[in-house]
Design a protein around this motif. Structure first.
Motif, PDB file in Angstrom:
ATOM      1  N   LEU A 283      25.524  -8.756  61.334  1.00 30.12           N
ATOM      2  CA  LEU A 283      26.656  -7.841  61.158  1.00 30.12           C
ATOM      3  C   LEU A 283      27.533  -7.823  62.415  1.00 30.12           C
TER       4      LEU A 283
ATOM      5  N   HIS B  45      31.290  -9.495  62.401  1.00 33.56           N
ATOM      6  CA  HIS B  45      32.403  -8.590  62.672  1.00 33.56           C
ATOM      7  C   HIS B  45      33.392  -9.213  63.658  1.00 33.56           C
TER       8      HIS B  45
ATOM      9  N   THR C 208      35.330 -11.701  57.663  1.00 34.58           N
ATOM     10  CA  THR C 208      34.740 -11.128  56.458  1.00 34.58           C
ATOM     11  C   THR C 208      35.147  -9.668  56.357  1.00 34.58           C
ATOM     12  N   THR C 209      35.269  -9.156  55.123  1.00 39.50           N
ATOM     13  CA  THR C 209      35.514  -7.720  54.941  1.00 39.50           C
ATOM     14  C   THR C 209      34.190  -6.993  55.162  1.00 39.50           C
ATOM     15  N   TYR C 210      34.272  -5.654  55.329  1.00 39.58           N
ATOM     16  CA  TYR C 210      33.038  -4.886  55.513  1.00 39.58           C
ATOM     17  C   TYR C 210      32.096  -5.086  54.344  1.00 39.58           C
ATOM     18  N   LEU C 211      32.670  -5.011  53.124  1.00 42.89           N
ATOM     19  CA  LEU C 211      31.831  -5.125  51.940  1.00 42.89           C
ATOM     20  C   LEU C 211      31.157  -6.490  51.879  1.00 42.89           C
TER      21      LEU C 211
ATOM     22  N   SER D  86      30.440  -8.438  54.450  1.00 42.61           N
ATOM     23  CA  SER D  86      29.396  -8.479  55.471  1.00 42.61           C
ATOM     24  C   SER D  86      28.139  -7.757  55.007  1.00 42.61           C
ATOM     25  N   ILE D  87      28.334  -6.588  54.381  1.00 37.99           N
ATOM     26  CA  ILE D  87      27.183  -5.813  53.907  1.00 37.99           C
ATOM     27  C   ILE D  87      26.443  -6.583  52.821  1.00 37.99           C
TER      28      ILE D  87
END
Lengths: 451, 451
Positions: B375, B379, B384-387, B389-390
């Protein structure tokens, strides 16, 4: 023989006997069990129970049990014993096993334990052994051996031998030294018995004797002893004096440990761990390689990002990423494993260029065969154009050849630098080949497909 | 000792002496070289040269050389010797080594060689040994040993022992049998020498003796001998009769070979090969695993094709394919290697569910740590978007846990089925985890990102 089986019932029985302090039942139960098996039982008990058993049994049996215990169990038991109690155990052990145990004691304890050892000669020998690096012939050897002076006559020799042999479990060989203690040769028991008692040893001994230097690596000692089928080998110091002896049982342990270490390295485990170790220990041993693998994966991600056009123009290329990566990894590990094993066994001869040439050819044969299989399957199974298939096929051959050459070169290079080449077969080679494989794949596809 | 070094000069010298038939130079050169080293030299010569040397030297030396040669070199040399010449070599060897050589001879040769052996007792012993499976205690043991009848008195016993000991290189132990030849115990040399000559053996022998059954697996014999520090162990047949003896030098070879086999399996090499084998042999040994790896790669390609939407909607997911694959492969190999080694050493205790639970927890700890690192890096390093990455992070944890559990389960399962679990650590586990890893990755991404 009926093999000893460590059952839960046995453990429960023993725990009950300890709780109820039923010493007679405990002693009669343990009496017929071999010390190596008692060690296995104790490994399963808690610290108090383990200490209870060690204090209950006689030190001639417990000393042997101690040498067979898991390191952490032994450490905690010794922590509960007094310096005098530990010294009593050491008195019963051969110097090599005793020195190994002393080496594990806390520093402040060593002095006190040594001073409590009854047999002062034995204590001196143990202190001598402590000087040597654990990872050397000196660290493996015991002081117990039978040696005679070349200037003695046969009669004196036989008398002295009787005294010395009392401390030696297995005699194996009689070594001959000069007045300065330098190793001159060995004596055949048969010659000794068939010669007049007045003959001097120097007239009958055999000058040809195998030996190793005190600084020799354990793996080299193991190689020599197993190559020449020796059950014991004398150890000499820098000026040729006989200082100890290594027996085959110690070498069996070296071979086992070496093999386990190489195997774990190949599997990406960096420390000596066992399945029953704690989660924390296991994580520590695995974590470095996982992180390297992850960095490789992220490196590959960067490379793929760099070929943005491919993602849009030739999306079918992306589905073969796992194929390239898996093949590169497998070939690299195969090539390196053979080289690492060859280096360990000393069976690799000839120049490095010849070896690389051979791997190149081998990679070419394997790569062409794999590409052939790929072309057939991709024709029927995947919607790739001819040009795409050819690009993937050519990349496949190149990746395989590259992985084979790298897998061969890295261990040889590490070995020349004095680094254990076994480290190369782990995820290290897999990872670097993964990343390089992806780079080669996209580069070749780019040239052929022109994106 | 000055280690023997196989140099090109030495080989050239020897080849010149052979070409010029300079036998005296050849004999004096080879005189001081150990038979194990001469075997190394001969491995480098061509067939005619090798045969020349074997015919030139005395059979007490050449018999030992033959046992140390590479299998293919020995086979071609034996092909050039007459039945009588081979029989002369066998006469010099211990029965176990002799039986190994006879076992390699062409069938039509066996009968003729056996009938040429001068010592008929020796010939009978060799024939006896041929009956046993190579992969059993019977296949490892030699007939040479010292045994006495419990009904003899000490005087008879000492006389008989002298005769028997002549054929035995190292006595190690004196075994006691009854009138039917059944193993009863062993005799201590010390007790023998301090007892009246009229005492019967049955009154002084030690009933406690370790032994193995003739059908025992070599690995089990190795485990017993190294656990109990034995230098020799007697072998009994189905009804308890003493039929042979295994010595520690044979066990050292078993341990080495076993370790090498496991290591090669872990590296994806299916046969026993060495770096100096031919390209064809090396290809044969590697090819099956490469093909399995390729099938895995193509399987992964199919899975990715099945997630077409992802290729267009979330192209960034594709760049992390190598990351998922590498991590899954590494974790799987690590988990399986520890289990395989634990099974080999017999250090895995407790129920399979406990073991799986532990690996699950271990996978979770490692997976969460890796996801955390991912993560942070994604970042800063990747767009990548947060979603996204998650989704990748959660997939990473799941892939690691899954790989750990599979890596643990498969070897235990194979072991229960009686299949060598070492086979699991190779590309087999890597490949299945590769494919599963990709499937898990895209499935989780699909659920979270909803494509």
């Amino acid at each position: 023989m009926i093999p000893f089986k460590l059952t839960e019932e046995l453990i429960t029985d023993i725990e009950n006997f300890i709780e109820t302090k039923n010493n007679s039942a405990l002693l009669s139960l343990l009496e017929d069990i071999h010390y190596a098996d008692i060690a296995e039982i104790i490994n399963e008990l808690n610290e108090d129970e383990a200490t209870y058993i060690i204090k209950l049994l006689e030190s001639d049996k417990t000393s042997d049990i101690l040498t067979e215990l898991d390191d952490d169990v032994r450490e905690s038991i010794l922590g509960n014993l007094s310096a005098k109690e530990i010294a009593e155990e050491l008195d019963e052990l051969d110097t090599d096993d005793a020195a190994d145990i002393v080496g594990e004691l806390p520093k402040e304890m060593v002095q006190r334990v040594i001073s409590e050892i009854e047999d002062r000669e034995h204590a001196k020998d143990i202190v001598d052994l402590l000087r040597f690096d654990e990872n050397s012939a000196g660290g493996l050897m015991a002081k117990e051996l039978v040696k005679v002076n070349e200037n003695w006559n046969v009669l004196t020799c036989v008398k002295e031998m009787r005294v010395q042999a009392e401390n030696v479990t297995r005699v194996h060989s009689i070594y001959v030294v000069d007045d300065e203690g330098k190793l001159k040769g060995r004596l055949s028991l048969k010659d000794l018995l068939t010669t007049s008692t007045k003959t001097h040893i120097k007239d009958v001994y055999i000058a040809k004797v195998d030996y190793v230097n005190v600084n020799e690596k354990p793996e080299e000692v193991a190689r020599i002893m197993s190559k020449y089928d020796l059950e014991a080998i004398p150890v000499i110091d820098e000026i040729g004096r006989l200082v100890g002896r290594i027996t085959i049982d110690d070498i069996v342990d070296v071979i086992r440990e070496e093999a386990e270490k190489d195997y774990q390295m190949a599997a990406g485990i960096s420390q000596d761990v066992e399945a029953d170790d704690s989660i924390w220990e296991l994580t520590k041993a695995r974590w470095p390689w996982l992180l390297i693998g992850m960095m490789g994966g992220l490196g590959a991600a960067s490379i793929i990002s760099g070929f943005q056009e491919a993602l849009t123009k030739f999306p079918v290329l992306l589905i073969f990423i796992p194929l390239m990566q898996a093949t590169a990894g497998n070939v690299g590990v195969q090539s390196s494993a053979i080289v690492v094993q060859g280096l360990a066994n000393d069976t690799i001869k000839g120049a490095i260029w010849g070896r690389l040439g051979k791997e190149l050819l081998l990679g070419l044969v394997n790569g062409l065969a794999l590409a052939f299989v790929f072309l057939i399957i991709s024709h029927f199974g995947f919607k790739t154009t001819y040009l795409e298939s050819i690009a993937v096929g050519i990349a496949l051959v190149t990746v395989v050849v590259n992985a084979a050459v790298i897998g061969t070169f890295i261990p040889i290079f590490l070995n020349k630098r004095g680094i254990d080449p076994a480290i190369a077969t782990g995820p290290f080679i897999t990872t670097s080949n993964d990343v390089l494989g992806i780079l080669i794949y996209f580069s070749i596809a780019k040239v052929i497909l022109g994106f």
